[in-house]
Design a protein around this motif. Structure first.
Motif, PDB file in Angstrom:
ATOM      1  N   GLU A   1      -0.952   1.956  -1.606  1.00 24.98           N
ATOM      2  CA  GLU A   1      -2.105   2.824  -1.332  1.00 24.98           C
ATOM      3  C   GLU A   1      -3.327   1.999  -0.927  1.00 24.98           C
ATOM      4  N   GLY A   2      -3.495   0.845  -1.538  1.00 25.27           N
ATOM      5  CA  GLY A   2      -4.594  -0.036  -1.129  1.00 25.27           C
ATOM      6  C   GLY A   2      -4.395  -0.517   0.294  1.00 25.27           C
ATOM      7  N   ILE A   3      -3.168  -0.920   0.610  1.00 29.66           N
ATOM      8  CA  ILE A   3      -2.840  -1.356   1.972  1.00 29.66           C
ATOM      9  C   ILE A   3      -3.129  -0.217   2.944  1.00 29.66           C
TER      10      ILE A   3
ATOM     11  N   TYR B   1      -9.716  -6.393  -0.423  1.00 30.70           N
ATOM     12  CA  TYR B   1      -8.265  -6.203  -0.379  1.00 30.70           C
ATOM     13  C   TYR B   1      -7.478  -7.506  -0.414  1.00 30.70           C
TER      14      TYR B   1
ATOM     15  N   ASP C   1       3.215   1.645  -5.674  1.00 28.85           N
ATOM     16  CA  ASP C   1       2.279   2.664  -5.181  1.00 28.85           C
ATOM     17  C   ASP C   1       0.839   2.169  -5.198  1.00 28.85           C
ATOM     18  N   MET C   2       0.446   1.472  -6.251  1.00 28.50           N
ATOM     19  CA  MET C   2      -0.933   0.950  -6.307  1.00 28.50           C
ATOM     20  C   MET C   2      -1.190   0.010  -5.143  1.00 28.50           C
ATOM     21  N   TYR C   3      -0.229  -0.872  -4.872  1.00 30.17           N
ATOM     22  CA  TYR C   3      -0.426  -1.836  -3.796  1.00 30.17           C
ATOM     23  C   TYR C   3      -0.360  -1.138  -2.430  1.00 30.17           C
TER      24      TYR C   3
ATOM     25  N   ASP D   1      -5.226   2.289   2.644  1.00 31.80           N
ATOM     26  CA  ASP D   1      -6.669   2.514   2.803  1.00 31.80           C
ATOM     27  C   ASP D   1      -7.237   1.584   3.870  1.00 31.80           C
TER      28      ASP D   1
END
Lengths: 238, 222
Positions: free
Chosen positions: B97-99, B132, B93-95, B101
């Motif tokens: 969600e960054g992708i 990123y 999820d952390m990765y 964004d």
């Protein structure tokens, strides 16, 4: 290290507030390290603790978690607030994502340019009463249960209460067309963990006033009107 | 109900493209019903098919799912692309969600007004280069494995693949300083399902032209 989750943010609601709500509803005690200046925020960034140089960040179970939704999902799953199966999870996800769209609008509202404030407020309330609240009123009506999904408390209920209260702060009578949501609000507020969070002295944060708005602007470098409507989704660049 | 998932959207990338990618990577055949006119969209809304009067909407397993993340989560869970436990899901999820964004910035760029293009492009370049891609390269470096999480394919690898293609379309040189990401891109594009999806004739959508942007503006009123 006490083992409690540690929340890193500024002293305001922002994107961290939903996380505070969910932890509180789950009965989880947490600590907060709240920074007050741009320098403190940069120190946190330089320390390498923020994967994307952004907050919220929550230290939990040996991880330094970032990204609001990632954090919320982890907490929901850990404390059994994410449904019992894939299908319930899908309903919870749909409901919380809809609420996120509405709460983002409200969150960014104080950053409106002065000449746009009235128009933006009207837009928020129109969306709340014609697009979002009817969905949740209907959900409760269709199954006649006390909770949105699976006949028990989930992340969706906690977030719905949070957003109802946020919207009422914009317009006190906003629930007037929604009797089931009114009942939901009363009932859910009485759940002991949630009730405790609603009392003065809890870690729940108040609305931004002029001074804390100024602090937030300095820390995060908001420097222009950021209330943008793009296909009904709020887009922010920071 | 055992039918194929049905995707409701315009015939463009937008917010549906990541869903097409994930289904394709999972080897799931799907159908598409395109919204071609404002009337098509009004009809879909009047039908009551759209929980928040918005698309994407995907008919799958008897549900009419809306909200991109809800749809992605469901597909990822169903096809075992979401890690083996809560801790792996947290990383995923952390990765992801960054992708997302950064992907969202590309989507906004695709439909923004001409006088905004330059500033938005400049912000994307900066975020790509300085925020990123370094973060993702660091993850790969930290464990030295072929995939982002759990040493096997998950949604992150697929979502990143989509993003790397958008970055390349903007400026291939942006990827140059990131050897591990380039290697991952190469590996993922050789997976059979992904390879098929990358071929001409697949359901993958091209960048929007000006006419398509205009049509989307009319349909979605933005």
């Amino acid at each position: 290290m006490t083992g409690k989750p540690v929340l890193h943010y500024f002293n305001g609601r922002g994107r961290m507030e939903s996380i505070r709500w969910l932890l509180a509803a789950a009965g989880v005690e947490f600590e907060e390290e709240l920074f007050e200046t741009r320098e403190e925020f940069e120190k946190l960034i330089q320390g390498g603790a923020l994967m994307y140089e952004q907050v919220p960040m929550v230290e939990i179970d040996g991880m330094k978690m970032v990204q609001t939704r990632a954090i919320l999902r982890y907490i929901a799953a850990k404390y059994d607030l994410y449904g019992r199966n894939r299908e319930e999870q899908a309903w919870i996800d749909m409901y919380v994502e809809g609420l996120r769209d509405l709460s983002d609008m409200i969150m960014f509202f104080p950053l409106s340019l002065p000449e746009e404030k009235a128009m933006n407020l009207e837009y928020i309330l129109q969306r709340a009463t014609t697009r979002f609240f009817p969905v949740y009123e209907k959900a409760l009506k269709d199954h006649g249960q006390d909770f949105l999904v699976g006949n028990r408390l989930s992340w969706a209920d906690v977030q719905l209460l949070e957003v109802i209260l946020m919207t009422e702060e914009c317009e006190a009578s906003v629930l007037s067309g929604f009797p089931l949501l009114q009942d939901f609000k009363v009932r859910t507020s009485q759940i002991p963990t949630i009730n405790r969070f609603l009392q003065p002295g809890s870690q729940r944060k108040p609305q931004l006033d002029e001074e804390s708005m100024g602090t937030a602007k300095d820390i995060f470098k908001f420097d222009r009107g950021m209330f943008l409507k793009n296909m009904s989704t709020i887009v922010a660049e920071y | 109900m055992a039918g194929k998932p049905v995707l409701h959207y315009v015939s463009a990338r937008g917010k549906m493209e990541c869903i097409r990618w994930l289904l394709a990577a999972a080897g799931v055949e799907f159908e598409e019903k395109f919204i071609n006119t404002p009337e098509d969209f009004e009809k879909l809304k009047k039908d009551g098919s759209l929980m928040f009067e918005q698309v994407p909407m995907v008919e799958i397993d008897g549900m009419k799912l809306v909200q991109t993340r809800a749809i992605l989560n469901y597909i990822a869970t169903k096809y075992d692309l979401y890690g083996k436990d809560m801790k792996e899901r947290a990383l995923i999820d952390m990765y992801a969600e960054g992708i997302e964004d950064l992907c969202q910035m590309f989507r906004v760029l695709a439909v923004c007004l001409p006088d905004e293009k330059e500033s938005k492009t400049s912000l994307i370049r900066d975020r790509t280069k300085n925020r990123y891609l370094p973060a993702f390269e660091k993850v790969l470096k930290s464990h030295g494995q072929d995939y982002f999480v759990g040493n096997r394919l998950t949604r992150v690898d697929i979502q990143l693949m989509e993003l790397l293609i958008y970055i390349e379309e903007l400026d291939p040189s942006l990827l140059a300083p990131f050897p591990l990401l380039k290697a991952l891109r190469s590996r993922i594009s050789n997976l059979p399902n992904v390879k098929k999806f990358l071929q001409p004739g697949s359901q993958r959508k091209p960048p929007m032209n000006a006419k398509q942007v205009e049509e989307a503006r009319k349909i979605f009123k933005f």
